[in-house]
Scaffold this active site. Sequence first.
Site, PDB file in Angstrom:
ATOM      1  N   CYS A 398       0.810  -1.204   0.000  1.00  0.00           N
ATOM      2  CA  CYS A 398       0.000   0.000   0.000  1.00  0.00           C
ATOM      3  C   CYS A 398       0.856   1.272   0.000  1.00  0.00           C
ATOM      4  CB  CYS A 398      -0.964  -0.001   1.164  1.00  0.00           C
ATOM      5  SG  CYS A 398      -0.168  -0.108   2.771  1.00  0.00           S
ATOM      6  N   HIS A 442      -2.291   0.969   7.133  1.00  0.00           N
ATOM      7  CA  HIS A 442      -2.575   1.203   5.718  1.00  0.00           C
ATOM      8  C   HIS A 442      -2.110   2.611   5.337  1.00  0.00           C
ATOM      9  CE1 HIS A 442      -4.389   0.227   1.978  1.00  0.00           C
ATOM     10  NE2 HIS A 442      -5.365   1.129   2.052  1.00  0.00           N
ATOM     11  N   ASP A 458      -8.198   5.642  -2.516  1.00  0.00           N
ATOM     12  CA  ASP A 458      -7.329   4.558  -2.047  1.00  0.00           C
ATOM     13  C   ASP A 458      -6.850   3.766  -3.249  1.00  0.00           C
ATOM     14  OD1 ASP A 458      -5.989   2.513  -0.920  1.00  0.00           O
ATOM     15  OD2 ASP A 458      -7.555   1.962   0.514  1.00  0.00           O
TER      16      ASP A 458
END
Lengths: 639, 308
Positions: A398, A442, A458
Site C-alpha cells: 500500500c 494502511h 485509495d
Amino acid sequence: MQTWWLLAAGIAAFAPLVAQLPPWLAALTTITFFWRGTLAWLRRPLPGRWLLVCVSLAGAAGVMEQYRTLFGQQAGVALLVLFLALKQLEARAPRDGLAIVLLAYFLTLTQFFENQSIPVALTMIATVVITTAALASLTDSQARPAGLVRLAGLMLAQSLPFMLILFVLFPRISGPLWGLPADAYSSLTGLSDNMSPGAINNLIQSDAIAFRVKFDNKVPAQKDLYWRGPVLALLDGRTWRPGGMTSRTSKLAYASSANAPAYAYTVTLEPHNKPWLFALEFPTTVPAIGFTTNDFQLHARRPVRERIRYDMRSQPAVQFPEEDPRLLAEALALPLLDNPRTLGLGGGWKSTGGTDEERLRRAIDFMRDQRLLYTLQPPLMSMNVADEFLFDYKRGFCEHFSAAFVVLMRAAGIPARVVTGYQGGERNPVDDTWVIRQSDAHAWAEVWLAKRGWVRVDPTAVSMPRRIEQNLAAAVPEGDSLPLLSRAGFDWLREMRFRWWAINNSWNQWVLGYDPQRQREFLQKLGMAAPDWQTMTATLAVLCGSMLLGLTGWMLWRRPRLDPVERQWRRLSRRLGKQGLARHSWEGPQDYARRIARTQPAKAAEIDRIAALYAGLRYGSLPARQIDELRRRIAAFTP
Amino acid sequence: MPPTTASHPLAPALAAANQIILGKDRQLRLALSCLLARGHLLIEDLPGVGKTTLAHTLARLLGLDFQRIQFTSDMLPADILGISVFDRTGGEFRFHPGPIFTQVVLADEINRATPKAQSALLEAMEERQVTIEGATRPLPDPFFVIATQNPAYQIGTFPLPESQLDRFLMRIELGYPDRAAERALLEGRDRRALLAEARPLITPDALLAEQSRASSLRVAPPLIDYVQALVAHTRTAPEWKTGLSPRAGLGLVAAARAWALLDGRTHVLPEDVQAVLPAVAVHRLPTAGEQRSAAEVARALIEAVPLP
C-alpha cells in the site's frame, strides 16, 4: 517444613520475574535456592555469615555493574530478588521467615511493572496463595501442606469483599500506578511519522492491537473504516514526511453538514509512544486530551504512553472551506529529478487540460490498467519508487500504491497527499467492539478537488478491491507469509480469540483503565451524586465498617447457641452484676449462691433454691420442663 | 466450705473422725473421697501432725484391716510383699504374706526407701495384686494405700519422681491445726484411747457399695467440658512444663464424684472438681522451681478457666 514453604514462596515470587532479570542473576538466584534446598534435604547447617556477606556484596556489585545504579525499578527488583534468595540461607529465626514472606509479597507486585495482563494477574494470585501459606506455616510448623494452602485460600477469599470495596471506592489518582522510566516505551509499535518503502510492511507483520473501538449505535461499512493517522505531504527522496505547513489550529476547519450521517464511538488506544490519535474521517469533535491540525490530524498533547480512552464523533461528508494556498502549494511540490516517467505521464495529462475530476479519473484508470499486484514482499526499489513500481515491477504494497498515486496526481497538477492510518478492523461478536491491529495499518491518498475539498482515494482499493472489502488475506497472493491470526481456516481459533479479546477488553476497561474519570462515571451510575474523594472515603469507611460488623455478627451467631438453662443463669448474674455481685467466670452455682446469701441474707433461701434448680438442670438429671420454674424464679428475683 | 449435712452412710464415720482428728475436716473428706474413688493417698507433711492417726482412724471407723509399713533405706521388696519360707513340718515352701496384704496400708516415709522397694509398693498399688515367685495373689478389696513423705529432710532420701506421683490419686498436706483445734487437742483425751474406743460405723460391704455408687454419679456434658477445659489449659499454659495426663483427668472426675457423694448429691458440680483439684492435680504438674502452695496453684488454675 517451614523451610520448604519459605523456599516455595521465594521460588514462586522469583519464577515470573526470570525473564526480566539478567541471565547471571537468574542463574545465581536459582543456584542459591537449590543450595538452600540441598542443605535442608541433607539436614546440614546453614553457611557462615561471612560467606553470605561476600555473596551479597558480589551480587550487589553485579547489579551495579549491570544497571549502573542500585535504585530505580529494574535494578531495585534485581537487588530484591538477590536478597530474597540469600535471605533463605540465613533464615534461622521466625523473624527471618517473616522478612522472606514480606519480600516475596513485594516482589509479587513488581510483576505488574512489566505486564498487566490477565495471565500475569492469575500468576500473581497463585504466588500470593503460596506466600500466604508460607506465612501461615511460620505460626504452625506442624500443619499439613494441604491445610495451609486451604487456610491461605480461605483468607484470600475472605479478603475479597474488602478488596472489591477498596478497588471501587478508593480515590483514584491519574496516571498509571506503576511509574515507569522513559526507556520503557522503546519497544512499543505503531505508525511512525514518516513513510518509506517497507515501513508499514514491517508493521503489518504484528498482531498487536492498535486500538479498540466501540460504536454507540451506527457502524459504517467495513470499506469505509479509514482511521486517519499521520498526514504526509512532503516527499523527501524515498521517504514521505509531514508537511512543513501543518500547524495546530484551535478549531476544526470544516463545517459539519446537518443531514449527512454521523458516527459516535469510543476509542481505546493502546500506548504507541507517538502523539497521534486515530479517528474516522472526518472528526467533528476534538478529544479533551488533544488538539487538531490544519490537515485534520488529531494529536494528544503528549506521546501516548498509557492506554487512553476518548470519545469521538465523525462525519464522512463535511463541507470544506477554501484551503490555505500554502498547504495546496505544498501538496503539489515534487522533486524535479526523481520519477521522470511518472512526471512525464502526469505532465502530459496536465497539458491536455480537462477538469480535475477528469484527470483523477484517468489516473485511476491508469492504475487499474497497469494490473498492479499487491504483495507483502515487494521488490527493492531505488530512488524512483513511483517509476519503478508503476512501470517496471508493478508489484508493491500500500505504501507503493499511495506514494506512486500521489506523485502521479501532483505531476498532473492536482494537490494530493499521503495519509497513513489503519483500515478496517475486526468486529468481536462477543462484546461488539471493533479491534484494530497493527496488521490493519494502511496508507492511502487524499486529493484536493476545487468544489469538493479533500477527497480520499485509495489506490490499493482501486487495484485490489479485496484488500479493503475483505481483509489482508484475501488480497495477498497464495504463499505470501501472513500473520497467523489473519489466515483463513482457523474458525474455531477465531471464535476463541474473540472471547479472549472480549475478556481482555473488559479487563482493560474496568480493571486497568479504572481511572478517576471511569470511577466517577461508575459511581454516578450507582447513584452517588457527587463522587469526590471525601464522599468516596466516607462511603469506603462505612462499607468496610458495616462489613466487619456483619462478619462479627455472623461469627457471634455461628457461636454455639447457649443452652437455655445457662442463658437464664447468666441473666441472673447480669441482674446481680448491677450491684457488683456478678458471677466470676469460674464460679460454680453453689459457691455463687453462698456468696450472694452472705451479702443478702434475706434472699438466701430463694437464691439457694434457684442455684439448686440450675445445678440440677445443668449438671443433674432434673427434667427439662423445670426450666420454666427456673425462669419464673429468676424473673421474680429482685436483688 | 461448710458441708451440707446430708444423711449419707458415710456421714456418721466422717463426723466421728472429726471428733478424733480436730480441725481437719477438709483433709478427712479428701482422704475419704480418695478411698471412695478407689485411689491412693499421699500425705506430704512434717512428722507429728497426725498422718498415722488419720490413717488409723479411717481404717478403724470404716471397719478395715490396718497395717503400717515403716520404710527404711535397707528395706527389700520382700519386706513389703511377703516371702516364701520352707516349712519343715509340711516339707514345702509356704508363703508368708507381707504387710501389704491388708485393706488399709500406711506406707510411712516412703521416700526413705530405695526406688526398688518403692516400686514394689507402687506396682501393687497399680495392679491391686502381687506376683511373687510366679504366683499371682490378689490384694484385699477395698485396698487403700496411704503413703507419707517427709518433705523437710531430703538428705539420703529418694523422693518420688513425678512419674510415680501420678500413681497417687491425691496428695494432701495436713498442716498444723488452727489455734482452737490445737487447744481442744491439748485439753482433750489421749487420741489413742479415743481410737481404741471407736467402733466401725460401716461394714466393708457397705463401703464397697458406696464405692460403686460413687462411680455411677451423674457427670453431665457441661461438667466434662469443664474438666476438659481445665486439662487443656494446663497443657497450653506456659507455667507448666507438661500438662495433666489423661489419667489425671480420669482421676479428677472420679474424685469429684466421690466428693459429690460425700456432699449427698447425685450429680457432680464444678465446685466438686474445684474442691478436689488441689489434691488431685497439683502434684502432677511439674513446676520449674515454684514456691507456691498447692492451694495457690490450684486457685490460679481455677480462676484461669471459665465454666463452660
